[in-house]
Design a protein around this motif. Structure first.
Motif, PDB file in Angstrom:
ATOM      1  N   PHE A 131       0.823  -1.207   0.000  1.00  0.00           N
ATOM      2  CA  PHE A 131       0.000   0.000   0.000  1.00  0.00           C
ATOM      3  C   PHE A 131       0.867   1.271   0.000  1.00  0.00           C
ATOM      4  CE2 PHE A 131      -2.922   3.058   2.205  1.00  0.00           C
ATOM      5  CZ  PHE A 131      -3.862   3.096   1.196  1.00  0.00           C
ATOM      6  N   PHE A 132       1.876   1.259   0.831  1.00  0.00           N
ATOM      7  CA  PHE A 132       2.763   2.408   0.944  1.00  0.00           C
ATOM      8  C   PHE A 132       3.475   2.682  -0.388  1.00  0.00           C
ATOM      9  CE2 PHE A 132       6.820   4.348   2.264  1.00  0.00           C
ATOM     10  CZ  PHE A 132       6.313   5.457   2.930  1.00  0.00           C
ATOM     11  N   ASP A 133       3.936   1.604  -1.029  1.00  0.00           N
ATOM     12  CA  ASP A 133       4.650   1.777  -2.303  1.00  0.00           C
ATOM     13  C   ASP A 133       3.714   2.259  -3.406  1.00  0.00           C
ATOM     14  OD1 ASP A 133       7.001   0.855  -1.119  1.00  0.00           O
ATOM     15  OD2 ASP A 133       6.316  -1.206  -1.351  1.00  0.00           O
ATOM     16  N   GLN A 134       2.490   1.727  -3.347  1.00  0.00           N
ATOM     17  CA  GLN A 134       1.497   2.177  -4.324  1.00  0.00           C
ATOM     18  C   GLN A 134       1.290   3.686  -4.212  1.00  0.00           C
ATOM     19  OE1 GLN A 134      -1.895  -0.068  -3.138  1.00  0.00           O
ATOM     20  NE2 GLN A 134      -1.551  -1.708  -4.610  1.00  0.00           N
ATOM     21  N   ALA A 135       1.107   4.126  -2.963  1.00  0.00           N
ATOM     22  CA  ALA A 135       0.865   5.547  -2.749  1.00  0.00           C
ATOM     23  C   ALA A 135       2.047   6.366  -3.263  1.00  0.00           C
ATOM     24  CB  ALA A 135       0.633   5.822  -1.265  1.00  0.00           C
ATOM     25  N   ALA A 149      -7.462  -1.179  -3.307  1.00  0.00           N
ATOM     26  CA  ALA A 149      -7.890  -1.843  -4.536  1.00  0.00           C
ATOM     27  C   ALA A 149      -7.984  -0.843  -5.690  1.00  0.00           C
ATOM     28  CB  ALA A 149      -9.232  -2.519  -4.312  1.00  0.00           C
ATOM     29  N   MET A 150      -8.499   0.359  -5.398  1.00  0.00           N
ATOM     30  CA  MET A 150      -8.671   1.363  -6.453  1.00  0.00           C
ATOM     31  C   MET A 150      -7.323   1.810  -7.004  1.00  0.00           C
ATOM     32  SD  MET A 150     -11.684   3.692  -4.765  1.00  0.00           S
ATOM     33  CE  MET A 150     -11.818   4.879  -6.085  1.00  0.00           C
ATOM     34  N   LEU A 151      -6.417   2.093  -6.061  1.00  0.00           N
ATOM     35  CA  LEU A 151      -5.097   2.569  -6.473  1.00  0.00           C
ATOM     36  C   LEU A 151      -4.375   1.475  -7.245  1.00  0.00           C
ATOM     37  CD1 LEU A 151      -3.797   5.238  -6.071  1.00  0.00           C
ATOM     38  CD2 LEU A 151      -2.649   4.393  -4.055  1.00  0.00           C
ATOM     39  N   ASP A 152      -4.512   0.252  -6.754  1.00  0.00           N
ATOM     40  CA  ASP A 152      -3.894  -0.902  -7.399  1.00  0.00           C
ATOM     41  C   ASP A 152      -4.360  -1.007  -8.849  1.00  0.00           C
ATOM     42  OD1 ASP A 152      -2.408  -3.332  -7.392  1.00  0.00           O
ATOM     43  OD2 ASP A 152      -4.330  -4.411  -7.372  1.00  0.00           O
ATOM     44  N   LEU A 153      -5.653  -0.802  -9.060  1.00  0.00           N
ATOM     45  CA  LEU A 153      -6.203  -0.942 -10.415  1.00  0.00           C
ATOM     46  C   LEU A 153      -5.641   0.126 -11.349  1.00  0.00           C
ATOM     47  CD1 LEU A 153      -8.345  -2.528 -12.085  1.00  0.00           C
ATOM     48  CD2 LEU A 153      -9.874  -0.635 -11.633  1.00  0.00           C
ATOM     49  N   ILE A 154      -5.571   1.354 -10.865  1.00  0.00           N
ATOM     50  CA  ILE A 154      -5.061   2.433 -11.723  1.00  0.00           C
ATOM     51  C   ILE A 154      -3.599   2.156 -12.098  1.00  0.00           C
ATOM     52  CG2 ILE A 154      -4.530   4.896 -11.830  1.00  0.00           C
ATOM     53  CD1 ILE A 154      -6.929   5.404 -10.024  1.00  0.00           C
ATOM     54  N   LEU A 155      -2.831   1.714 -11.112  1.00  0.00           N
ATOM     55  CA  LEU A 155      -1.410   1.448 -11.397  1.00  0.00           C
ATOM     56  C   LEU A 155      -1.254   0.220 -12.296  1.00  0.00           C
ATOM     57  CD1 LEU A 155       0.011   2.230  -7.879  1.00  0.00           C
ATOM     58  CD2 LEU A 155       0.236   3.617  -9.939  1.00  0.00           C
ATOM     59  N   TYR A 156      -2.160  -0.738 -12.120  1.00  0.00           N
ATOM     60  CA  TYR A 156      -2.158  -1.913 -12.986  1.00  0.00           C
ATOM     61  C   TYR A 156      -2.379  -1.482 -14.427  1.00  0.00           C
ATOM     62  CZ  TYR A 156      -3.483  -6.520 -14.843  1.00  0.00           C
ATOM     63  OH  TYR A 156      -3.552  -7.671 -15.578  1.00  0.00           O
ATOM     64  N   PHE A 157      -3.345  -0.602 -14.611  1.00  0.00           N
ATOM     65  CA  PHE A 157      -3.622  -0.088 -15.960  1.00  0.00           C
ATOM     66  C   PHE A 157      -2.375   0.587 -16.525  1.00  0.00           C
ATOM     67  CE2 PHE A 157      -4.710   3.579 -18.602  1.00  0.00           C
ATOM     68  CZ  PHE A 157      -5.349   2.934 -19.653  1.00  0.00           C
ATOM     69  N   TYR A 158      -1.697   1.356 -15.695  1.00  0.00           N
ATOM     70  CA  TYR A 158      -0.502   2.073 -16.149  1.00  0.00           C
ATOM     71  C   TYR A 158       0.564   1.102 -16.638  1.00  0.00           C
ATOM     72  CZ  TYR A 158       3.718   4.957 -15.965  1.00  0.00           C
ATOM     73  OH  TYR A 158       4.885   5.599 -16.277  1.00  0.00           O
ATOM     74  N   GLU A 159       0.842   0.086 -15.813  1.00  0.00           N
ATOM     75  CA  GLU A 159       1.874  -0.890 -16.191  1.00  0.00           C
ATOM     76  C   GLU A 159       1.511  -1.604 -17.479  1.00  0.00           C
ATOM     77  OE1 GLU A 159       4.758  -1.157 -14.911  1.00  0.00           O
ATOM     78  OE2 GLU A 159       4.297   0.335 -13.362  1.00  0.00           O
ATOM     79  N   LYS A 160       0.256  -2.071 -17.551  1.00  0.00           N
ATOM     80  CA  LYS A 160      -0.183  -2.843 -18.729  1.00  0.00           C
ATOM     81  C   LYS A 160      -0.166  -1.970 -19.978  1.00  0.00           C
ATOM     82  CE  LYS A 160      -0.581  -6.636 -16.822  1.00  0.00           C
ATOM     83  NZ  LYS A 160       0.123  -7.861 -17.224  1.00  0.00           N
ATOM     84  N   ALA A 161      -0.642  -0.721 -19.817  1.00  0.00           N
ATOM     85  CA  ALA A 161      -0.693   0.168 -20.987  1.00  0.00           C
ATOM     86  C   ALA A 161       0.728   0.460 -21.464  1.00  0.00           C
ATOM     87  CB  ALA A 161      -1.417   1.460 -20.627  1.00  0.00           C
ATOM     88  N   LYS A 162       1.643   0.611 -20.503  1.00  0.00           N
ATOM     89  CA  LYS A 162       3.035   0.870 -20.869  1.00  0.00           C
ATOM     90  C   LYS A 162       3.582  -0.304 -21.691  1.00  0.00           C
ATOM     91  CE  LYS A 162       6.050   1.491 -17.530  1.00  0.00           C
ATOM     92  NZ  LYS A 162       6.650   2.036 -16.313  1.00  0.00           N
ATOM     93  N   ASP A 163       3.314  -1.523 -21.198  1.00  0.00           N
ATOM     94  CA  ASP A 163       3.752  -2.722 -21.936  1.00  0.00           C
ATOM     95  C   ASP A 163       3.178  -2.735 -23.341  1.00  0.00           C
ATOM     96  OD1 ASP A 163       5.064  -3.477 -19.736  1.00  0.00           O
ATOM     97  OD2 ASP A 163       3.664  -5.069 -19.129  1.00  0.00           O
TER      98      ASP A 163
END
Lengths: 477, 590
Positions: B454-458, B521-535
């Motif tokens: 959580f801390f790293d996500q933030a 969960a919300m933050l995780d999803l946004i960052l997930y989108f970022y990683e996937k979109a970058k790939d």
């Protein structure tokens, strides 16, 4: 116990020091008998042992030390009240100035009033339809609210206020309402404008006017809003009427307060205004509202002209901290011929959330105005960008927002002085403007409302002519 | 005490000077005039006393009497506090209305605690037990949410001689304690002078977060239990809404809300709304854990000065029972202005902006009464008191003396910006200017209780927001088209963090409160989108296609997913995968 003294020892500005007095009370009303036979009014500001400091409402010109006689009246400043005050014109201290007879009072009321117990207040949540889209749709006024107009010299704040007085109504209700108008230091022309407008719209018979014009004693202005609010309290809570109070111009009131403070050699706060300006303004503004188990209400619309259009000037700043929002007029919209030139972004109504929605205006109102605000704010940002970089540098989406912002100003905010729009018209117009955008941009709106209002209008069921058919069709597909 | 009476010699607004006051002490309460208005001694010179009067002084003049009480301004503590609404000197406003009507008249004298109401007292100690100051001798269930502990009052320690179970009023004895020299009766009510902090065994370092259900606060700028925070902002930037949200949803046992010199209708709002809102944990109305203190802007200015002390003393009393207490003062600027007004009338030499020279000392002293403590008594209870003060600086200018004095003592700074408020981005807390010094303190708690990362996500999200601010500068100079596709993706994701995560609608039934796990969960999803979109972009997808993906709307609406359906947020990941993979497929077909 009435005592006369002839012991004035010092006169400076609007203040007068009387010595050798006894039994004088703080805030007591004073009468000053000039050698010429003239009688003036004053109020005790401070008593220190046998010296009383008196502020003279009509100014100290002509008062001398040896001959003027001072009488302490053992009471505060009171005004006579009865239903007969409707349709009458008074001066800033509540004395008739229309040549009519004196009021035969139901009761005499101290103009300072007493603070309303917060526990006795009823929360203001009845929607007032002003017929102005920028207010009804985005900065909704409710009954019992204090919503000032922040304006600047040369802007049409008086016309906006007059339009509100003309058009304001609570939907689905037949109730008695009244207007109390307090004028502090406005010009004869301005006072004339309001009186004429009230009389053409038929509001004059339901109006009480307290007028202190620009060439009349400045110190009297300190009493004017208090007298007006005392009359309003009487009409609202004793007679059960819904009262709209318009106070103009609060800037003149604050300047009178500063004059007294300076004459007393008090330590000044910002820009020379006294440190207690906030408390003083609050003691006026907070007198409006609704009270549990009482029929009437007081809605307050103070008008103030911001020096140099500066919102951080102490008067608008402290007012904004007390009132429940503000309507701000903009010079640049005025130049664009937007009428009324209400700048909706910095304007705000804090009480709108409880006054709108299902059963009050319409279920979609809250989501809709959030979306309109967000869209307009982004459009204005794009406009700034365009000024720096030129239109070519804007992205496709930014251009769309820019277009929206322009349409919004021209069609939604601008409506003219005599157009009275119903809340339905205002809301539908909002949806109409949102047709410009693709659905993915409309994040602030719940799906169900998008289905119900946005697509419905896209199919052309709206009475209002679509803004630009081509864009609309493309985006809704 | 001998019967004494002073005489007024001077009246200037809320300040009254009286002679014949020898024997009075500083901060003693006095009664002024025939109406017996309540006042407090704030300066002594020979037998002259300067008195700040807590009620309007119109009609008072030289020659009127002043009656000393020889007691400091105190509050009554005991059962009956919860759900009360008091004015600045603990007079119950609901009873005032019953007695004198809709307006507050002068000279009203009503005790803070109801003398007639009976409470059920259940002993937790028995005769023969040794007790000392702060020992819990029994408890009273006050509301469904709060059971008050009855503690041994100051100045008493010894052996319990008698203790009774049953229904008592607050002034009937419930126990007798034998001290060294005499037997003393114990009541459920005790008094404490407001200007003195209540004692405790030891202050402890803060360690636990105080979740508020507000995403921008919990994720980026958390406050700890026992911590201090301030919310400065210009008018209309949403200070009061943040304070209300805090009072509604923060994970504290007791809420003390002080409306200090603010609008009357705001207090009415709290009074009407809190009984309707339910606590997410217990399902009980939130009002059942709340004490309100209302000194609105039109009520006498001196009582405004007292209201923050009244509030914090009540808060400390609950802290001493081992509760986690959150106190909100809205707004501390009005308190400071009340000090300035009184100081001006005393003709003291002013410091900055006319404020008295002791302004920052008073502010520091006030916030220092917060903290996590080991309480007095024989069991090792810990209690915490968190203080959140809002500040209304003139023109929103943060160089204001009150803001600066406050920032020197508080650990969390939620900076409100009117630019965000104009765009209706609420809460209008600036993510670039605000800070929290508790981020590291609560890191372990979050890792353990919420999500390991959580801390790293933030941190990752904050980096994106900072990067966005840099990119905005570039755009302002050369336009958006000149940005690289990867920068444009950052802009898109940062926008999503702002609009879909940070923006929170206090008036939406679901969005108003977000649990920590949903935030994660919300933050995780946004960052997930970022990683996937970058790939996906590395595989050749075009940024303009990514900006148009339908799943972006699904992400935008995740804030409206109810707390009990959180798995739905995770499911969106599947949609991200499938939509992104389509982008590369079409590329390959071409």
């Amino acid at each position: 116990m009435i005592k006369d003294y002839q012991t004035v020892t010092e006169i400076a500005g609007p203040l007068m020091l009387v010595s050798g007095v006894s039994g004088v009370k703080y805030q007591e009303l004073v009468e000053i008998y000039l050698p010429s036979g003239e009688i003036r009014q004053g109020q005790v500001l401070e008593v220190d042992e046998d010296r009383a400091l008196v502020q003279v409402f009509q100014g100290t010109a002509g008062i001398d030390i040896p001959q003027s006689k001072i009488r302490f009246l053992s009471k505060g400043i009171t005004i006579p009240l009865s239903k007969e005050i409707l349709g009458r014109v008074f001066d800033g201290l509540g004395r008739p100035r229309d040549g009519g007879p004196a009021i035969i009072p139901d009761l005499w009321q101290d103009i300072n009033g007493a603070p309303i117990n917060p526990y006795a207040r009823e929360y203001p949540d009845e929607f007032i339809q002003t017929g102005i889209s920028a207010i009804d749709g985005l900065n909704t006024l409710v009954r019992g609210q204090k919503l000032p107009i922040f304006s600047g010299s040369g802007l049409p704040h008086n016309r906006v206020a007059a339009q509100v007085v003309r058009q304001a109504k609570v939907l689905g209700k037949e109730e008695t309402f009244a207007v109390v108008f307090g004028a502090m230091g406005i010009t004869f022309e301005e006072a004339e404008f309001f009186q004429k407008d009230f009389s053409t719209s038929g509001a004059l018979a339901r109006t009480v006017l307290f007028l202190n014009l620009a060439d009349e004693p400045a110190i009297e202005r300190i009493a004017t809003p208090r007298a007006a609010l005392t009359a309003a309290e009487y009409l609202a809570y004793e007679c059960g009427m819904h009262v709209l109070v318009v106070l103009t111009d609060m800037t003149n009131y604050c300047e009178a307060l500063r004059e007294i403070s300076a004459a007393r050699k008090e330590i000044p706060g910002r820009r020379g205004y006294p440190g207690y300006l906030y408390t003083d303004l609050a003691s006026n503004y907070e007198r409006c509202g609704r009270i549990k188990d009482k029929n009437g209400s007081i809605t307050l619309m103070p008008i103030l002209t911001m020096p140099e259009d500066d919102k951080t000037h102490p008067i608008p700043d402290l007012t904004g901290y007390i009132t429940e929002g503000q309507i701000i007029l903009s010079r640049s919209l005025q130049r664009k011929k937007v009428s009324p030139p209400i700048d909706v972004l910095p304007s705000l109504s804090r009480l709108k959330d409880k006054g709108i929605g299902k059963g009050k205006t319409r279920e979609d109102h809250s989501d809709l105005f959030n979306q309109l605000f967000a869209g307009y704010a982004r459009g204005k940002e794009a406009e700034e960008l365009q000024v720096i970089l030129g239109e070519a540098a804007l992205s496709e989406m930014d251009r769309l927002y820019l277009k929206f912002a322009n349409e919004f100003e021209q069609k939604y905010v601008s409506q003219g002085e005599y157009e009275d729009r119903s809340i339905q018209q205002t809301l539908d117009l909002g949806w109409e403007l949102l047709q410009l955008f693709p659905r993915v941009e409309l994040k602030r709106v719940r799906d169900e409302y998008l289905e119900k209002y946005w697509t419905k209008q896209g199919q052309g069921k709206s009475k209002i002519e679509p803004i630009e058919n081509k864009t609309t069709e493309e985006k809704t597909e | 005490m001998k019967e004494t009476k002073g005489t007024i010699v001077k009246v200037s607004g809320p300040l009254v000077v009286a002679n014949g006051m020898a024997g009075s002490k500083m901060y003693d309460v006095v009664r002024v005039g025939d109406q017996k208005l309540i006042g407090e001694v704030i300066r002594l010179e020979g037998d002259l006393a300067s008195i700040q009067v807590y009620e309007e002084t119109g009609g008072i003049g030289p020659g009127d009497p002043v009656y000393p009480t020889f007691e400091p301004l105190s509050v009554e503590l005991g059962p009956g506090l919860i759900q009360a609404i008091y004015d600045g000197i603990q007079r119950p406003l609901n009873i005032i209305r019953e007695q004198v009507g809709d307006y507050i008249t002068r000279g009203i004298d009503i005790p803070g605690l109801d003398r007639k109401k009976r409470w059920h007292f259940k002993p937790e100690k028995k005769a023969g037990d040794k007790v000392k100051l702060g020992s819990v001798i029994g408890s009273v269930p006050e509301t469904e949410l709060v059971t008050q502990k009855i503690m041994v009052p100051p100045g008493i320690s010894g052996e319990i001689v008698e203790i009774k179970e049953g229904d008592f009023t607050v002034t009937e004895p419930i126990a007798r304690i034998k001290t060294d020299d005499e037997e003393k009766e114990i009541y459920m009510m005790q008094r404490w002078p407001v200007r003195r902090a209540r004692p405790y065994q030891a202050k402890l370092p803060v360690s636990q977060p105080l979740p508020t259900g507000q995403r921008v606060i919990d994720t980026f700028f958390p406050i700890a239990k026992g911590g201090t925070a301030c919310v400065p902002g210009p008018f209309g930037s949403g200070k009061t809404v943040i304070q209300h949200q805090f009072a509604k949803w923060s994970d504290a046992d007791i809420i003390i809300f002080i409306g200090c010199g603010e609008r009357g209708n705001e207090m009415t709002d709290v009074l009407l709304e809190f009984p309707k809102l339910t606590d997410p944990k217990s399902g009980q109305p939130l009002m059942k854990r709340t004490v309100l203190i209302a000194n609105t802007s039109n009520m006498p200015v001196a009582a405004r000065e007292a209201s923050v002390y009244t509030g914090i003393t009540i808060a400390e009393y609950f802290r001493d029972m081992g509760f986690s207490v959150a106190l909100q003062a809205d707004s501390t600027s009005r308190w400071a202005e009340a000090m300035r007004e009184i100081s001006g009338r005393l003709e003291e030499m002013p410091g900055e902006e006319g404020y008295p020279a002791y302004l920052s000392a008073r502010i520091a002293e006030f916030y220092e009464r917060a903290g996590s403590v080991r309480t007095l008594g024989d069991s090792d209870k810990t209690g915490s008191l968190s203080v959140i003060g809002s500040i209304s600086p003139p023109g929103g200018d943060l160089s204001d003396a009150v803001v600066q004095a406050t920032l020197r003592v508080v650990k969390v700074f939620w900076s409100l910006e009117d630019k965000l408020a104009f765009a209706r981005h609420f809460p209008a807390i600036s993510w670039l200017n605000s800070y929290s010094l508790y981020t590291d303190t609560v890191k372990d708690f979050f890792a353990e209780k919420v999500a390991k990362d959580f801390f790293d996500q933030a941190k990752a999200a904050m980096l994106l927001l900072e990067k966005e601010a840099e990119l905005e500068e570039i755009i302002r100079l050369v336009g958006k088209d000149s940005l690289s596709p990867s920068d444009r993706l950052i802009l898109e994701v940062a926008r999503s963090i702002r609009e879909d995560f940070l923006h929170q609608n206090a008036f939406h039934e679901i969005d108003t409160y977000t649990s920590l796990s949903k935030q994660s969960a919300m933050l995780d999803l946004i960052l997930y989108f970022y990683e996937k979109a970058k790939d996906t972009m590395e595989k050749g997808a075009d940024i303009t296609d990514i900006e148009k993906l339908a799943v972006l709307e699904r992400i935008a609406r995740m804030k409206y997913i109810p707390e009990n359906e959180l798995e739905k947020i995770k499911k969106i990941k599947g949609e991200i995968d499938s939509e992104l993979s389509k982008l590369t497929q079409t590329e390959e077909v071409k």
